[in-house]
Design an enzyme around this catalytic site. Structure first.
Site, PDB file in Angstrom:
ATOM      1  N   HIS A 130      30.647  17.446 -25.212  1.00 51.93           N
ATOM      2  CA  HIS A 130      30.212  16.169 -24.661  1.00 51.93           C
ATOM      3  C   HIS A 130      28.919  16.274 -23.862  1.00 51.93           C
ATOM      4  O   HIS A 130      28.219  15.277 -23.694  1.00 51.93           O
ATOM      5  CB  HIS A 130      31.307  15.571 -23.781  1.00 51.93           C
ATOM      6  CG  HIS A 130      32.408  14.953 -24.580  1.00 51.93           C
ATOM      7  ND1 HIS A 130      33.461  15.682 -25.062  1.00 51.93           N
ATOM      8  CD2 HIS A 130      32.598  13.684 -25.021  1.00 51.93           C
ATOM      9  CE1 HIS A 130      34.258  14.882 -25.745  1.00 51.93           C
ATOM     10  NE2 HIS A 130      33.755  13.675 -25.747  1.00 51.93           N
ATOM     11  N   GLY A 131      28.612  17.446 -23.343  1.00 57.74           N
ATOM     12  CA  GLY A 131      27.360  17.526 -22.612  1.00 57.74           C
ATOM     13  C   GLY A 131      27.170  18.864 -21.947  1.00 57.74           C
ATOM     14  O   GLY A 131      28.124  19.610 -21.699  1.00 57.74           O
TER      15      GLY A 131
END
Lengths: 289, 472
Positions: B325-326
């Protein structure tokens, strides 16, 4: 496929008609319920863009009402002056922002750009007359037409925020003066000698309206940081000339050199909360004289 | 190009009409490919080359894998695909994170690095999605699950299919590629279903998620000065914001694909009605969780090699999921929290209780126990969102601390409750089929609702907020 296209067109037509009706209704209701009236002791109306929006606290200058709003073209200021002066005979003075860069040709976009129309039209349309609408339409037909279908979209905001939704004193609680100076040194804005003719046209219309209504117009060049002040000094004479030649009965208040600490600026051209308090107290003393 | 813009509102009907005016499948695929590249290039045309290279590499790698009879060679070709895709993903998404983390680590032990070679890298939109999609194709060919296609245009259309290119659902070649290869015929019902999904998706994104974001942002930005009740509201709002934002995108993607005669997989199946965390992960971002299950968890041994291996594998997929996700430790923390919650169920053998059926399928209201289970699950998921939304782990803890220790009746930010109730009620009424929202039998009422929703979407549409999952 034909059935799909027909159904889609029917759907869009129904939606469009319903939107227009809803928009019409919301304009009528807002116009009827909006609080235009000032208190009896409030005789000064402040309009214009972010310069007046951030610099004059109408709580301190208590006989005034500030309905300035950032990135407002003189077109919108004209509409505000027209509607509020009409409904408030107590108004005898209008202060309008008249900063050194307010007539730069790039300000033409403040009326006609898609971004500005999206931001301003639906919140201000309840004050429009047919001529205002046509002016906006001629400046950007596509965006104005599209926005006409969502006139109702700011009805809720106008209901909740009331007068502040079309403008008000904005107390900035930030100080980005160091970054602004750095940015200024890296990318110094050019002095624009070309005039935004539409802006000037509406500024003159405001003047004419004030003259007609017996209201005194004050063109205010609000305080800016010394860095910007010296940079704009080249253009100052031009603005003064316009004011003195075309708006003879108006007062040009040049407070751009009003002394303030660095901590009192939000950026080079805007005051923050402390700056605006200091300046508003000064302005109050000016008016009390 | 964003789904919630005027450009897309014009782009979609033009591509749609052109597409169905063509009878030939190959020409239709060329049009899909061209439309997809226009769609993507609208954001930044420079990154089209990344998709193109990724497409070319996996197209040829898959053919090579299929052609060779030697297992070792197959593995080498597969590794080539994986290394290539992960390299571009890591370079564009994680390079600066790794460098900065390394510098921080060194400075924590007293070694200060003066010159750090970080790059001003723009994260190409959707890179995490399409790299996973192309990798899964090579993996499927390697595992003999599908045949490698020789039709480059169809394959390129599969990789870049614009409805799901930038934020999923992450499609499998076994589902999407055969649809690209076969003849597609216009189906009125399918198109109308698609339009309905688009309308519902836009409503969720533009009206609900974007309105909630106007409350969530100031709450998270000013959490130090707000009371616990307001922070609690902020957290609830963010739960529904991210759900409506991402599931709204998926609905629009699935709906758009339907208009082109293509069926995509469901991505969100009412996750907030889950009765435990394992059910939540079968309903939230299904295409990603099933990707991790099929290509990481099961190849690592899944749950078949004893409890310890199973525990290790669960940790691995949740941490990778968080990291996917990041490039921030907050996402890893978020993944770790979910892995702990999930493990608790695995260790008590309760992770497979609710495999398919939605809660209260044949009842109008849930039982007290179901309501309790749903509430507890939602509460756990919501608490974990703090780590997902905050800028740092410290901020997350401070937010939670302030929320729990300074709890008081919220005095501001209450207007979002309306949107939360609205989405809960509509999802509950619709919970039997996530692909058929607004399924109302009366035509007149249905049309009134369509028109009202459309008007609300248009009036809320001026903000042009990006979808949250665009950053991943």
């Amino acid at each position: 496929m034909k059935k799909l296209i027909n159904r889609t067109l029917l759907f869009l037509t129904i939606s469009a008609i319903f939107s227009l009706l809803l928009g019409f209704l919301s304009v009528v209701i807002t116009n009827k319920t909006f609080n235009f009236e000032f208190k009896k002791y409030q005789n000064i109306l402040i309009v214009g863009n972010s310069h007046t929006e951030c610099s004059i606290s109408d709580k301190i200058l208590s006989n005034s009402v500030n309905i300035s709003q950032s990135a407002s073209s003189y077109f919108y200021s004209y509409i505000k002056v027209r509607e509020f002066v009409k409904r408030n005979p107590t108004i005898d003075t209008v202060i309008i922002s008249f900063s050194d860069n307010d007539l730069f040709s790039e300000k033409e976009k403040w009326l006609s750009s898609t971004e500005k129309i999206r931001n301003k039209m639906t919140r201000m349309i309840f004050l429009f007359n047919t001529e205002d609408y046509l002016t906006l339409f001629c400046s950007n037909p596509i965006t104005t037409s599209l926005q006409s279908f969502i006139v109702y979209s700011d009805f809720y905001n106008l209901y909740i925020h009331r007068r502040s939704f079309i403008g008000g004193y904005n107390q900035f609680n930030k100080n980005k003066i160091k970054e602004s100076i750095l940015e200024f040194n890296q990318d110094t804005p050019k002095i624009d000698y070309k005039i935004a003719h539409t802006e000037l046209k509406y500024l003159l219309k405001i003047y004419e309206l004030c003259e007609k209504e017996g209201v005194h117009l004050i063109l205010l060049n609000s305080p800016v940081h010394p860095v910007l002040q010296s940079h704009f000094s080249l253009i100052k004479d031009r603005n003064y000339k316009i004011a003195s030649e075309k708006m003879t009965n108006a007062t040009f208040l040049d407070h751009s050199s009003y002394k303030l600490d660095n901590s009192m600026f939000a950026d080079l051209s805007h005051l923050n909360g402390t700056g605006s308090i200091s300046y508003s107290l000064f302005l109050k003393s000016v008016f009390s004289k | 190009m964003l789904f919630n813009t005027l450009e897309y509102f014009l782009f979609l009907p033009i591509s749609f009409l052109l597409y169905w005016s063509i009878k030939n499948t190959t020409t239709q695929n060329i049009l899909v490919l061209a439309s997809s590249y226009v769609f993507y290039g609208w954001w930044d045309w420079r990154f089209l080359f990344l998709i193109f290279i990724s497409t070319v590499v996996d197209y040829f790698v898959a053919i090579k894998i299929e052609k060779t009879d030697y297992k070792e060679r197959k593995r080498v070709y597969l590794l080539l695909s994986i290394i290539f895709n992960l390299t571009i993903l890591i370079f564009f998404k994680y390079y600066n994170f790794f460098i900065e983390s390394w510098v921080e680590l060194l400075s924590s032990i007293g070694y200060h690095v003066k010159d750090v070679w970080t790059l001003k890298i723009i994260l190409p939109v959707g890179i995490s999605f399409y790299t996973f999609q192309t990798m899964s194709y090579s993996l499927d060919v390697y595992r003999n699950d599908i045949k490698a296609t020789r039709d480059f245009i169809s394959f390129a259309s599969f990789v870049s299919f614009f409805p799901q290119l930038v934020a999923g659902p992450i499609e499998r070649a076994s589902n999407l590629l055969p649809q690209m290869l076969k003849e597609r015929k216009f189906d009125y019902k399918q198109t109308v279903d698609g339009l309905r999904l688009i309308l519902w998706g836009l409503f969720k994104k533009v009206v609900i998620a974007d309105s909630l974001s106007l409350l969530v942002n100031p709450i998270f930005d000013n959490y130090e000065i707000l009371n616990g009740g307001e922070l609690f509201l902020g957290l609830i709002y963010f739960s529904f914001q991210i759900y409506c934002d991402f599931s709204g995108y998926s609905d629009i993607a699935i709906g758009t694909a339907k208009m082109f005669g293509v069926e995509l997989r469901s991505n969100f199946i009412f996750p907030y009605f889950s009765r435990d965390i394992s059910e939540f992960w079968r309903r939230w971002h299904v295409s990603l969780s099933s990707w991790f299950r099929d290509y990481i968890y099961i190849p690592l041994g899944g749950s078949k090699n004893g409890k310890w291996v199973s525990i290790r594998n669960i940790f691995i997929i949740f941490i990778i999921s968080g990291f996917w996700h990041g490039a921030n430790f907050t996402f890893i923390a978020w993944g770790s929290i979910h892995s702990v919650l999930y493990l608790a169920l695995v260790l008590s053998n309760k992770n497979r209780r609710y495999l398919t059926s939605i809660v209260s399928k044949n009842r109008a209201v849930p039982t007290f126990i179901e309501l309790y289970q749903i509430s507890i699950t939602f509460f756990m998921v919501t608490i974990s969102w703090v780590f997902f939304r905050s800028g740092s782990i410290l901020d997350s803890f401070l937010y939670l601390k302030k929320m729990l220790l300074n709890f008081d009746i919220p005095i501001s930010y209450r207007s979002g409750i309306f949107y939360v109730i609205l989405i809960i009620i509509s999802d509950w009424l619709n919970r039997k089929d996530e692909r058929k929202p607004l399924n109302i039998s009366s035509t007149n009422i249905r049309w009134i609702i369509y028109v009202l929703m459309f008007i609300l979407i248009i009036s809320h549409g001026g903000q042009k907020n990006e979808f949250i999952y665009f950053q991943f």
